[in-house]
Design an enzyme around this catalytic site. Structure first.
Site, PDB file in Angstrom:
ATOM      1  N   PHE A 150     -21.215  -2.501 -25.791  1.00 24.77           N
ATOM      2  CA  PHE A 150     -22.363  -2.487 -26.697  1.00 24.77           C
ATOM      3  C   PHE A 150     -21.976  -2.458 -28.162  1.00 24.77           C
ATOM      4  O   PHE A 150     -22.770  -2.848 -29.018  1.00 24.77           O
ATOM      5  CB  PHE A 150     -23.262  -1.274 -26.398  1.00 24.77           C
ATOM      6  CG  PHE A 150     -22.687   0.056 -26.841  1.00 24.77           C
ATOM      7  CD1 PHE A 150     -22.800   0.484 -28.156  1.00 24.77           C
ATOM      8  CD2 PHE A 150     -22.037   0.871 -25.940  1.00 24.77           C
ATOM      9  CE1 PHE A 150     -22.274   1.706 -28.569  1.00 24.77           C
ATOM     10  CE2 PHE A 150     -21.506   2.101 -26.336  1.00 24.77           C
ATOM     11  CZ  PHE A 150     -21.622   2.516 -27.657  1.00 24.77           C
ATOM     12  N   LYS A 174     -21.136 -11.315 -19.074  1.00 25.14           N
ATOM     13  CA  LYS A 174     -22.029 -10.203 -18.751  1.00 25.14           C
ATOM     14  C   LYS A 174     -21.952  -9.241 -19.921  1.00 25.14           C
ATOM     15  O   LYS A 174     -21.074  -8.405 -20.004  1.00 25.14           O
ATOM     16  CB  LYS A 174     -21.598  -9.514 -17.453  1.00 25.14           C
ATOM     17  CG  LYS A 174     -22.734  -8.792 -16.686  1.00 25.14           C
ATOM     18  CD  LYS A 174     -23.493  -7.738 -17.468  1.00 25.14           C
ATOM     19  CE  LYS A 174     -22.675  -6.465 -17.638  1.00 25.14           C
ATOM     20  NZ  LYS A 174     -23.496  -5.401 -18.353  1.00 25.14           N
ATOM     21  N   GLU A 177     -26.025  -4.323 -21.520  1.00 28.67           N
ATOM     22  CA  GLU A 177     -27.476  -4.332 -21.361  1.00 28.67           C
ATOM     23  C   GLU A 177     -28.178  -3.559 -22.465  1.00 28.67           C
ATOM     24  O   GLU A 177     -29.403  -3.611 -22.578  1.00 28.67           O
ATOM     25  CB  GLU A 177     -27.852  -3.747 -19.990  1.00 28.67           C
ATOM     26  CG  GLU A 177     -27.584  -2.266 -19.811  1.00 28.67           C
ATOM     27  CD  GLU A 177     -26.140  -1.929 -19.470  1.00 28.67           C
ATOM     28  OE1 GLU A 177     -25.883  -0.760 -19.132  1.00 28.67           O
ATOM     29  OE2 GLU A 177     -25.283  -2.841 -19.543  1.00 28.67           O
ATOM     30  N   SER A 227     -14.632   1.390 -21.944  1.00 30.69           N
ATOM     31  CA  SER A 227     -13.984   2.689 -21.813  1.00 30.69           C
ATOM     32  C   SER A 227     -12.821   2.618 -20.826  1.00 30.69           C
ATOM     33  O   SER A 227     -12.766   1.725 -19.968  1.00 30.69           O
ATOM     34  CB  SER A 227     -14.990   3.742 -21.338  1.00 30.69           C
ATOM     35  OG  SER A 227     -15.371   3.483 -19.995  1.00 30.69           O
ATOM     36  N   CYS A 282     -13.558   1.051 -30.966  1.00 29.94           N
ATOM     37  CA  CYS A 282     -12.329   1.504 -30.316  1.00 29.94           C
ATOM     38  C   CYS A 282     -11.166   1.597 -31.287  1.00 29.94           C
ATOM     39  O   CYS A 282     -10.134   2.197 -30.963  1.00 29.94           O
ATOM     40  CB  CYS A 282     -11.969   0.585 -29.152  1.00 29.94           C
ATOM     41  SG  CYS A 282     -11.463  -1.077 -29.642  1.00 29.94           S
TER      42      CYS A 282
END
Length: 500
Positions: A150, A174, A177, A227, A282
């Site tokens: 995200f 993908k 969301e 993650s 990150c």
């Protein structure tokens, strides 16, 4: 009326058929503004099937065709960068300048893909034996997939798909969301640039969609950023299904500040790297390691700067930091600050009570600064992914290096010093994949690869750069012997002089 974000399959919008939708909120208000369709196994299969069908021709297309489309896509992306940034801000919450910067870094990889012909050149050795030549070539894999986070809904997908499709693969994305709209807009721009139907597809969803991509026999490779626990799962599951995998995980990036450093520059860098994008990246600096007697001065300089940061809606040009992505994430980040004192840290700034007038339901959190943090504190051990900076103290460079290298993460790190010898030693001795010298966020430019060590990377390839090209292609070596035309059978005249 609530906006609905659907899939993009075979070059057009595909309305969600599963009946399952996820909420997308405006982080500045907490309001649900959008519903995103969650894909069923059958919808993922449809996207993979479209990509597989497109690969039959796209994989055989010329480099000139591929790069000309990418050049047109680049021009469209540049023309629509403000629009894409607005989509990012509306769903992620980051300020507009951060969102524009994200699009710009994605453009770097599109630039690299436009020049992919150089990276795809093969090699040739002639006369390795009498009339024997050996050549090596690189060929596309087929259908490849990207699963993205995200925090950079445009940039991270662009770290993947431009190189993948430039190399001749077809792609199924993908995206997260939580902020899906940017990925669909990128798909529309690719179609406008002339990309054939099915070469790039987008399916939204949750674990159902992810697991189907990981197990689908027609998906040849999977790229992931997220993650560490999920990266480990992606790598294990996709590898068990015979796929090539690059899975980039979490981080706890340290910034080492030596006693000779310019402390004003170091404080500026720490504030920017720790609190920019609300710490949701990150490559954020989440741990400053102060060596020697400079600790108190450095912490005070960081505090002075941090208190001046303007926090507000990402759409407000005056805002320097926006809200966090969800309320649940906001509460999790706050829990680390609430527990810090009990674990032995000194709470210099506590931003957990912060809110914005008129936007009280937004996912707000202020700046937090923790000093003298023990290495066994959760605030130090975990990747917080929010605007919380930990400061640790050591007496020597050697102690600091050991502290950094003891971390299970090895994504990025930085050193601030005026001593070239110390900087050179650090860049060789530190166990991390990306190192900054007086640069707090050492994200490589597009033609160098991005990736960490240890629990920050699962798989053998870093992302983009030369590693990206190698990941999305496989090598083939051809050994060739041709008879000399002069040795043709009697009676056949090839017009070649018979002089030996």
């Amino acid at each position: 009326m609530t906006k609905i974000v659907n899939h993009w399959i075979g070059g057009k919008t595909a309305e969600g058929a599963s009946g399952t939708y996820g909420p997308v909120t405006d982080p500045a208000t907490g309001e649900v503004t959008t519903k995103v369709a969650f894909a069923s196994v059958e919808e993922v299969d449809a996207a993979v099937a479209a990509a597989k069908e497109a690969f039959l021709s796209w994989g055989q297309s010329s480099l000139a065709q591929r790069t000309s489309i990418l050049f047109r896509f680049r021009a469209l992306l540049d023309a629509h960068r403000d629009e894409i940034a607005e989509l990012i801000t509306a769903e992620h919450g980051k300020v507009h300048s951060d969102a524009l910067g994200e699009v710009a870094r994605g453009l770097e990889i599109v630039d690299l893909a436009c020049g992919i012909s150089v990276q795809l050149k093969g090699e040739l050795s002639t006369q390795v034996a009498s009339r024997v030549d050996v050549s090596s070539i690189r060929q596309p894999l087929g259908v490849v997939a990207g699963i993205t986070p995200f925090n950079f809904p445009a940039m991270v997908p662009m770290w993947m798909f431009p190189l993948a499709i430039a190399c001749g693969n077809t792609f199924v994305l993908k995206p997260s969301e939580k902020d899906p709209s940017a990925s669909v807009r990128l798909a529309e721009l690719l179609a406008e640039a002339g990309l054939p139907d099915g070469v790039f597809n987008v399916v939204h969803g949750d674990k159902v969609a992810v697991d189907r991509l990981l197990e689908h026999p027609d998906v040849k490779a999977v790229s992931f950023v997220g993650s560490t626990p999920i990266a480990r799962y992606i790598h294990t599951t996709a590898s068990a299904n015979g796929k090539r995998v690059q899975a980039l995980g979490g981080a706890k990036n340290h910034m080492l500040v030596l006693p000779d450093a310019d402390l004003d520059a170091a404080a500026d860098a720490a504030v920017s790297a720790a609190y920019g994008s609300a710490g949701e990246r990150c490559m954020a600096i989440s741990a400053v390691v102060a060596v020697g007697a400079i600790g108190d001065t450095l912490v005070e300089k960081i505090r002075e700067r941090a208190e001046k940061i303007k926090i507000g809606p990402g759409s407000d040009p005056a805002s320097e930091m926006g809200p966090l992505i969800t309320k649940a994430h906001r509460d999790k980040v706050a829990s680390y600050v609430h527990g810090a004192a009990g674990e032995g840290a000194e709470v210099v700034l506590d931003g957990t009570g912060f809110t914005v007038e008129g936007h009280e339901d937004g996912h707000w959190i202020g700046i937090s600064l923790l000093d003298k943090v023990p290495t066994d504190a959760k605030a130090y051990q975990d990747e917080i992914f929010g605007p919380v900076l930990c400061v640790l103290r050591t007496e020597t460079y050697e102690e600091a290096l050991d502290l950094i290298n003891s971390s299970p993460f090895g994504n990025g790190t930085a050193i601030f010093t005026r001593d070239g010898g110390a900087a050179r030693r650090f860049q060789l001795e530190v166990e991390a994949g990306m190192v900054g010298v007086n640069v707090p966020i050492p994200v490589p430019v597009g033609y160098h690869s991005f990736g960490g060590w240890k629990d920050s990377l699962f798989g053998d390839h870093h992302i983009y750069g030369n590693d990206g090209t190698h990941f999305y292609t496989r090598g083939k070596v051809v050994t060739t012997r041709w008879p000399d035309p002069a040795d043709a059978p009697t009676g056949v005249d090839l017009g070649f002089p018979r002089n030996h």
